[in-house]
Design an enzyme around this catalytic site. Sequence first.
Site, PDB file in Angstrom:
ATOM      1  N   ARG A 129       0.851  -1.196   0.000  1.00 28.01           N
ATOM      2  CA  ARG A 129       0.000   0.000   0.000  1.00 28.01           C
ATOM      3  C   ARG A 129       0.883   1.242   0.000  1.00 28.01           C
ATOM      4  NH1 ARG A 129      -1.407   1.564   4.622  1.00 28.01           N
ATOM      5  NH2 ARG A 129      -2.254  -0.431   5.347  1.00 28.01           N
ATOM      6  N   TYR A 148     -17.371  17.876 -13.820  1.00 24.22           N
ATOM      7  CA  TYR A 148     -17.689  16.453 -14.009  1.00 24.22           C
ATOM      8  C   TYR A 148     -18.660  16.014 -12.896  1.00 24.22           C
ATOM      9  CZ  TYR A 148     -16.968  11.408 -13.958  1.00 24.22           C
ATOM     10  OH  TYR A 148     -17.167  10.056 -13.951  1.00 24.22           O
ATOM     11  N   ASP A 208      -8.319  20.005 -13.201  1.00 26.43           N
ATOM     12  CA  ASP A 208      -8.648  18.676 -13.718  1.00 26.43           C
ATOM     13  C   ASP A 208      -8.330  18.708 -15.214  1.00 26.43           C
ATOM     14  OD1 ASP A 208      -9.844  16.434 -14.831  1.00 26.43           O
ATOM     15  OD2 ASP A 208     -11.570  16.465 -13.470  1.00 26.43           O
ATOM     16  N   LYS A 253      -8.951   7.828 -18.678  1.00 22.22           N
ATOM     17  CA  LYS A 253      -9.330   8.350 -19.988  1.00 22.22           C
ATOM     18  C   LYS A 253      -8.111   8.334 -20.931  1.00 22.22           C
ATOM     19  CE  LYS A 253     -13.085   8.878 -17.618  1.00 22.22           C
ATOM     20  NZ  LYS A 253     -13.418  10.089 -16.881  1.00 22.22           N
TER      21      LYS A 253
HETATM   22  C1  LIG Z   1     -13.965  10.419 -15.577  1.00 23.75           C
HETATM   23  C2  LIG Z   1     -13.635  11.748 -15.009  1.00 23.75           C
HETATM   24  C3  LIG Z   1     -13.369  11.905 -13.635  1.00 23.75           C
HETATM   25  C4  LIG Z   1     -13.458  10.754 -12.648  1.00 23.75           C
HETATM   26  O1  LIG Z   1     -12.472   9.813 -12.889  1.00 23.75           O
HETATM   27  P1  LIG Z   1     -12.655   8.231 -12.547  1.00 23.75           P
HETATM   28  O2  LIG Z   1     -11.370   7.651 -13.025  1.00 23.75           O
HETATM   29  O3  LIG Z   1     -13.861   7.767 -13.318  1.00 23.75           O
HETATM   30  O4  LIG Z   1     -12.851   8.138 -11.077  1.00 23.75           O
HETATM   31  C5  LIG Z   1     -13.039  13.174 -13.186  1.00 23.75           C
HETATM   32  N1  LIG Z   1     -12.985  14.234 -14.017  1.00 23.75           N
HETATM   33  C6  LIG Z   1     -13.232  14.117 -15.335  1.00 23.75           C
HETATM   34  C7  LIG Z   1     -13.165  15.326 -16.206  1.00 23.75           C
HETATM   35  C8  LIG Z   1     -13.577  12.875 -15.877  1.00 23.75           C
HETATM   36  O5  LIG Z   1     -13.846  12.778 -17.181  1.00 23.75           O
END
Ligand SMILES: *Cc1c(COP(=O)(O)O)cnc(C)c1O
Length: 387
Positions: free
Chosen positions: A52, A104, A176, A201
Amino acid sequence: MSNTENQGFGTRAVHAGVTPDPTTGAIMTPIFQTSTYVQAAPGQHKGYEYARTQNPTRDALQASLAALEGGKYGICYSSGLAAMDAVIKLLQSGDEVLCSHDLYGGSYRLLVRVYGPMGIQSRYIDMTDLDVVRKSIRPETKMIWLETPTNPTLQITDIKAICDIAREHGIPVCVDNTFASPYLQNPLALGATIVHHSITKYIAGHSDVIMGGLVTSDDALAERLKFLQNASGAVPGPQDCFLTLRGIKTLHIRMDRACENAMKLAHFLDQHPKVGKVMYPGLSHHPQHALAGRQMRNYGAMISFDLNADNIDAAMTVLSGTHLFSLAESLGGVESLIGHPASMTHASIPREQRLASGLTDSLIRLSVGIESYEDLEADIASALDKV
Ligand SMILES: *Cc1c(COP(=O)(O)O)cnc(C)c1O
């Protein structure tokens, strides 16, 4: 990070963080699928005690991620939301986070439904209007959280201008950067304190991993975020770290192709008689086209558009009429996806509020992949013909 600063992005994508395995020479960092590490004597170990806390596959990925964003420290978590959770845990009860209003959905839910009741408030403003940002800062504002481009309307926020305002007030800014990826946009260079990614993503890029990551160059913040990674325990598994390291090696090539496809498709949609408004930062009529050109290396591979027949039925015809574009949530993989924010990702937002932010009933969101362009255009064209 050491000597990667002057290297081009492609070189960093292929090499940063990854060194041959010292015991075998394996060119790829092995998947260290272990929970613990044997000690020679109590306290005598090789820098690894419990998985961890430290894992060599994760270490390689974290170094790679930091190099891609031009930061000192990369810290990875088991999802994008777990990474955000660590950032919000930097705050105390009574503090407030100022956010972009079209955040998001999962980020909004974490702030409002998990941290709200614990006394950390969040306020949602139009970050594209710098006067609104200036006027919104209050003594209890302890962080700015912004997304650019936004989802699904692809608005662009001026990262440098917001960071300049925040610096006057001593407020950290977390960006983000999921929609742009580190290849297209590097918020730390524009003054941001922390960069956040849903690695799920573009960075992992093959729709086979859920993971999140943070990058910062602030020593004290990095120490606290690493502490939270271990103390709260939302760590990614070594297999996922390996898959992500593999995905990163082609990030620049994937993004180049996806952006090229998206630009062509945005122009095609813009001229199509059945299509209403096309939202893509690369189109000259996009309200922040010039800003996107300054702030990003390319315009990204997400497109939103609505139909002249603005109703859910027309949208459903298109959504169920594509074959290559798969109907699914998420984005950023090599394969193209199509989605309907009003009924899928943004269904929880009241209709009036949705319409006010340009999210119409027929709005369709595309995550454009790296397939052959002609096939993507033909797929969308035939779905539009059915309307
Ligand atoms: C998908 C997404 C998240 C969350 O990420 P996860 O990996 O699904 O927890 C946060 N911000 C944006 C812009 C996203 O597209």
